[in-house]
Design an enzyme around this catalytic site. Structure first.
Site, PDB file in Angstrom:
ATOM      1  N   CYS A  56       0.643  -1.097  -0.085  1.00 49.70           N
ATOM      2  CA  CYS A  56       0.006   0.001   0.034  1.00 49.70           C
ATOM      3  C   CYS A  56       0.924   1.484   0.091  1.00 49.70           C
ATOM      4  O   CYS A  56       1.844   1.561  -0.907  1.00 49.70           O
ATOM      5  CB  CYS A  56      -1.016  -0.082   1.293  1.00 49.70           C
ATOM      6  SG  CYS A  56      -2.352   1.045   0.899  1.00 49.70           S
ATOM      7  N   HIS A  66      -3.690  -4.789  -0.248  1.00 53.58           N
ATOM      8  CA  HIS A  66      -3.189  -5.247   1.124  1.00 53.58           C
ATOM      9  C   HIS A  66      -3.505  -6.846   1.045  1.00 53.58           C
ATOM     10  O   HIS A  66      -4.508  -7.453   0.979  1.00 53.58           O
ATOM     11  CB  HIS A  66      -4.322  -4.793   2.157  1.00 53.58           C
ATOM     12  CG  HIS A  66      -3.682  -3.263   2.676  1.00 53.58           C
ATOM     13  ND1 HIS A  66      -2.829  -3.191   3.625  1.00 53.58           N
ATOM     14  CD2 HIS A  66      -4.363  -2.061   2.210  1.00 53.58           C
ATOM     15  CE1 HIS A  66      -2.949  -1.805   3.792  1.00 53.58           C
ATOM     16  NE2 HIS A  66      -3.669  -1.290   2.802  1.00 53.58           N
ATOM     17  N   GLU A 122      -2.588  -8.960   3.219  1.00 50.06           N
ATOM     18  CA  GLU A 122      -3.066  -9.275   4.704  1.00 50.06           C
ATOM     19  C   GLU A 122      -4.696  -9.048   4.824  1.00 50.06           C
ATOM     20  O   GLU A 122      -4.900  -9.448   5.750  1.00 50.06           O
ATOM     21  CB  GLU A 122      -2.190  -8.740   5.748  1.00 50.06           C
ATOM     22  CG  GLU A 122      -2.612  -7.252   5.873  1.00 50.06           C
ATOM     23  CD  GLU A 122      -2.077  -6.166   4.797  1.00 50.06           C
ATOM     24  OE1 GLU A 122      -2.169  -4.898   5.258  1.00 50.06           O
ATOM     25  OE2 GLU A 122      -1.642  -6.580   3.812  1.00 50.06           O
TER      26      GLU A 122
END
Length: 203
Positions: A78, A185, A187
């Site tokens: 990001c 992202h 995650e």
């Protein structure tokens, strides 16, 4: 071991949790010695470019980072990806790390359809411009990942690995040498994101 850089602007817990879920040894650190002994490095980031760059420089890690990426993989996530570029035009003009040629520009300025919301938040499909890259060994064309951003990388076609359509092609993933970046992202991108992190750990 994967060193996750702590410089005060990253969502460190969810990233570390994702790596641990995959069984990958990881450590949140700002210790230069740990970056030197790590096998891989992740540079996360949320917030404003200038503030993040200032905080990263204050850690004293920038020279170490630039040295270490010559011999081991690094992934910017990001805002961490945006910091990899030459400069950003977020509230002025600010120099980045200069590890990948290109600029970070306001997404809103380039959208013709003003009904599209900025920040660009949500799930979007990946178009793999270089599907053969090892970062995508477990990811397929069209899989969806999660974005949260108002600025995007431009003038970086030679380094672009993947894009997502938001009226225009938004740079989703980049690479130059051992330096990788994802605007989305991993995650927060469910199973697809976990598989990408697994691939990064195997580079």
């Amino acid at each position: 071991m994967i060193a996750v850089i702590d410089y005060g602007v990253g969502n460190l817990f969810s990233l570390s949790s994702s790596l641990s879920y995959l069984g990958l040894e990881n450590e949140i650190t700002r210790d230069p010695a740990r970056l030197e002994t790590a096998d891989r490095i992740i540079l996360p980031g949320v917030g404003a470019f200038a503030d993040a760059m200032r905080k990263l420089e204050e850690t004293g890690l920038v020279p170490v980072l630039k040295q270490q990426v010559q011999k081991k993989p690094m992934l910017g996530i990001c805002l961490g990806m945006q910091l990899l570029f030459d400069k950003s035009y977020e509230y002025g003009e600010h120099a980045g790390l200069g590890l990948i040629p290109g600029q970070v520009c306001p997404l809103e300025d380039d959208l013709q359809d003003k009904t599209l919301k900025v920040p660009h938040i949500g799930w979007n499909a990946l178009h793999l411009t270089r599907p053969e890259d090892p970062l995508f060994q477990y990811v397929n064309e069209g899989e969806c990942v999660y974005y949260v951003h108002s600025y995007y990388a431009k003038h970086c076609v030679e380094s672009t690995l993947a894009t997502s359509e938001y009226e225009l092609p938004v740079t989703g993933a980049v690479r130059r040498g051992l330096v990788y970046g994802t605007q989305f992202h991993p995650e927060k991108s469910g199973d697809t994101g976990l598989r990408l992190l697994k691939a990064f750990a195997e580079l």
